[in-house]
Write a protein that holds these residues in place. Structure first.
Motif, PDB file in Angstrom:
ATOM      1  N   ASN B 298       0.861  -1.167   0.000  1.00 49.48           N
ATOM      2  CA  ASN B 298       0.000   0.000   0.000  1.00 49.48           C
ATOM      3  C   ASN B 298       0.908   1.232   0.000  1.00 49.48           C
ATOM      4  O   ASN B 298       2.089   1.133   0.345  1.00 49.48           O
ATOM      5  CB  ASN B 298      -0.867  -0.025   1.272  1.00 49.48           C
ATOM      6  N   GLN B 385       0.921  -2.619  -6.181  1.00 49.89           N
ATOM      7  CA  GLN B 385      -0.333  -2.058  -5.666  1.00 49.89           C
ATOM      8  C   GLN B 385      -1.323  -1.849  -6.818  1.00 49.89           C
ATOM      9  O   GLN B 385      -0.982  -1.226  -7.820  1.00 49.89           O
ATOM     10  CB  GLN B 385      -0.009  -0.729  -4.986  1.00 49.89           C
ATOM     11  N   ASN B 404      -6.246  -1.791  -0.483  1.00 57.24           N
ATOM     12  CA  ASN B 404      -4.891  -1.228  -0.583  1.00 57.24           C
ATOM     13  C   ASN B 404      -4.668  -0.594  -1.954  1.00 57.24           C
ATOM     14  O   ASN B 404      -3.541  -0.522  -2.432  1.00 57.24           O
ATOM     15  CB  ASN B 404      -3.852  -2.337  -0.370  1.00 57.24           C
TER      16      ASN B 404
END
Lengths: 219, 423
Positions: B298, B385, B404
């Motif tokens: 994240n 991510q 995330n």
């Protein structure tokens, strides 16, 4: 160093080096702590396991007794029908909503195991007075809650064996065979990564008014 | 207080005679501040003309009173009670990677217990050869380890699955902190008790009014879990688990049981409330994922952000942010100013540690035009991510936990920053 000769004997029997003899090499065991007695363990060993009900204590309860207890000790927060009061959680209702836009997660819609309900109520409820209910009282409350969810007849007592045997509606609703993530393909593009310019899909945050402001929070 | 002839007192009197007038008159700091410009060059600032408090004034130091905005904040509408609730780390006010203990977000389910460490015990039992009870003093005798790790609530960002909702990074990402944790490895304690062959899981239990429990695979317990008594060098703060807590590197906050009182070793998970009714990820088909422990990579830009707009018009700014991953080390953070059309790789501030907050920076010459600012973290496992679109494609809108996705700040021409989502 060793509080009981028995432990020392076991150590020696296993041929393990004593910490003193080991000098700078840490020993496998240090001999710190004291043996927990059966009585000490019994006082703290409150967990009940969901799937097989291991740890459920002896005792039993009735729906009628459960209703009385729930009204006196739980309804103020969870409502007279366990439907929830204010922002306190609803406990019963919402079956069939898990695929909807507004899934409601309750004992009869979401919880997979009855014994976990016993476990939680005993360890954590009523909120502010945990571990104050007797075993019979917890069985009674669980019986009443299950009855509210049409999962238990009004005239039948609930005990360890019958709670173990009960199958909650969402018993098979969980994916337990390991974590399926990562579940998203990596995108590592660095230049000209979009086919179309970015489109704002949500920009209400600044206007929703749900965020506490700095000033308010600092007061 | 020092006796009259104490040299330090003599010295004090001498100095204050020089500082004289101000000290006697006791011109309040407030007054001096109101005057404002009186303290600016070429004037001598007020605080140079008097003595400040001495070394006994503050046996335990506090932040400057001018930093009173750097505080944890909660969202009152989120929960029914303050005892089972959450507050958020003020990420926008912090630099570096270590979160000061007093600013670490709090999540508890039955309030913060007031535990006398002399009366606190850790019990280890179940499938072990020697059930044991440890005092705090016992635990501190074992070999110790210190590790710096982030700890993130899996509900961090969970309010944003359906759309941008929180107008601030403190609320969109503030359920994470990063501290140095010291304690004894759980594997050391388990070896002391002698884990039996059939063991596969442990149950960890807190000594709070929720008697919080979570099941954890034995393999993780034997690997890197720490039974901690210290946080950032001092004993753990009450709200973070004093006097004893678990630190489970890279895994969702809830399993890092605070106020740890009991470890039971078993051969299967317990399926307790916190791993069935809560902390499970509901998928669009109505089935829920269970035991999704890892906090995947994240990142978020902490400056600018809604709380820290671009206040100085066009020109140079440093984009600053944080990245972290429960899988390992942050390898790379890319930053986009145009909503993901093009990306530039940011500089990572070392040390870059495994499962630890990592600070990134990127210089920006702002031309005053609107921007869509994003950051995208990649960790050393190769995990990247994802966008919110891709995350939704995989999991729908109802899974609450483990959101995330790449975050977007819209920067307006006036420099104000808004939380938005884009496609």
């Amino acid at each position: 160093m060793f509080r009981s000769l028995k432990i020392l004997a076991i150590l020696l029997a296993l041929g393990l080096a004593l910490p003193v003899a080991a000098q700078d090499k840490p020993a496998k065991r240090f001999g710190f702590g004291t043996p927990a007695t059966t009585e000490q363990i019994a006082g703290w060993n409150i967990d009940v396991r969901g799937p097989d009900g291991a740890g459920l204590p002896p005792g039993k309860g009735s729906v009628a007794a459960g209703e009385e207890l729930f009204m006196a000790q739980c309804a103020a927060c969870h409502g007279e029908f366990a439907e929830g009061a204010g922002r306190y959680p609803e406990l019963i209702g919402g079956r069939g909503t898990l695929k909807s836009d507004d899934p409601r997660k309750t004992i009869d819609s979401y919880w997979p195991h009855g014994p976990s309900l016993y476990d939680y109520i005993y360890r954590a409820m009523p909120f502010g007075a945990p571990q104050s209910l007797t075993h019979d009282e917890v069985y009674s409350i669980v019986a009443w809650l299950l009855n509210q969810g049409d999962l238990w007849p009004a005239d039948k007592d609930l005990d360890a064996a019958s709670l173990k045997a009960l199958k909650l509606p969402n018993r098979d609703g969980f994916i337990t065979g390991g974590d399926p993530r990562p579940d998203v393909k990596p995108d590592t593009c660095m230049t000209n990564c979009r086919t179309a310019p970015p489109k704002i899909t949500s920009d209400l945050a600044a206007r929703l008014g749900v965020t506490p402001t700095q000033q308010k929070a600092a007061d | 207080m020092s006796p009259p002839n104490d040299p330090s007192r003599r010295r004090f009197l001498k100095t204050s005679a020089i500082g004289g007038l101000t000290l006697v008159a006791g011109a309040g700091v407030g007054e001096a501040m109101a005057a404002g410009a009186d303290n600016l060059p070429p004037n001598v600032p007020e605080w140079m003309k008097t003595l400040g408090p001495g070394v006994t004034a503050n046996p335990y130091g506090n932040p400057s009173p001018y930093e009173k905005n750097t505080i944890r904040r909660n969202v009152p509408w989120l929960t029914a009670t303050e005892e089972s609730s959450i507050n958020f780390t003020p990420l926008h006010e912090l630099d570096g990677i270590i979160t000061p203990s007093g600013l670490c977000f709090e999540r508890h389910h039955g309030g913060v217990p007031d535990i006398d460490p002399e009366q606190h015990r850790l019990m280890i039992h179940g499938l072990v050869d020697r059930p044991l009870i440890f005092t705090m003093a016992d635990l501190m005798r074992f070999p110790s380890v210190s590790r710096i790790h982030f700890l993130e609530c899996p509900a961090n960002g969970g309010m944003e699955w359906k759309g941008a909702q929180m107008a601030g990074v403190q609320f969109s990402h503030g359920m994470v902190h990063c501290c140095e944790w010291t304690g004894v490895k759980l594997s050391t304690l388990l070896a002391e008790a002698g884990v039996q062959k059939s063991a596969k899981w442990i149950l960890a239990e807190g000594a709070d009014a929720a008697a919080m429990t979570r099941s954890i695979p034995l393999a993780k317990a034997m690997d890197d879990i720490i039974v901690c008594y210290s946080q950032n060098g001092e004993r753990i703060r009450p709200e973070n688990g004093y006097p004893l807590r678990l630190l489970v590197p890279g895994w969702e906050g809830n399993v890092n049981i605070k106020w740890l009182r009991r470890i039971k070793v078993g051969d299967q998970p317990w399926h307790h409330r916190e791993e069935t009714s809560k902390y499970t990820d509901l998928m669009p088909d109505g089935k829920a994922r269970q035991f999704t422990f890892v906090q995947e990579a994240n990142s978020v830009i902490t400056s600018p952000c809604p709380e820290k707009p671009l206040k100085h018009g066009k020109g140079f700014y440093e984009i600053r942010g944080l990245a972290w991953s429960g899988y390992g080390r942050i390898k790379k953070v890319d930053v986009s100013t145009d909503g993901g059309m093009n990306w530039r790789t940011a500089e990572l501030q070392g040390p870059v540690l495994s499962r630890c907050l990592t600070r990134f920076r990127l210089p920006l010459q702002w031309d005053g035009r609107p921007m869509l600012l994003q950051s995208r973290a990649t960790d050393d496992s190769g995990y990247v991510q994802p966008s919110i679109e891709n995350l939704r494609k995989a999991r729908g809108l109802n899974s609450i936990y483990h959101k995330n996705s790449i975050h977007t700040w819209r920067v307006r021409p006036d420099g104000e920053v808004e939380n938005v989502q884009i496609a």
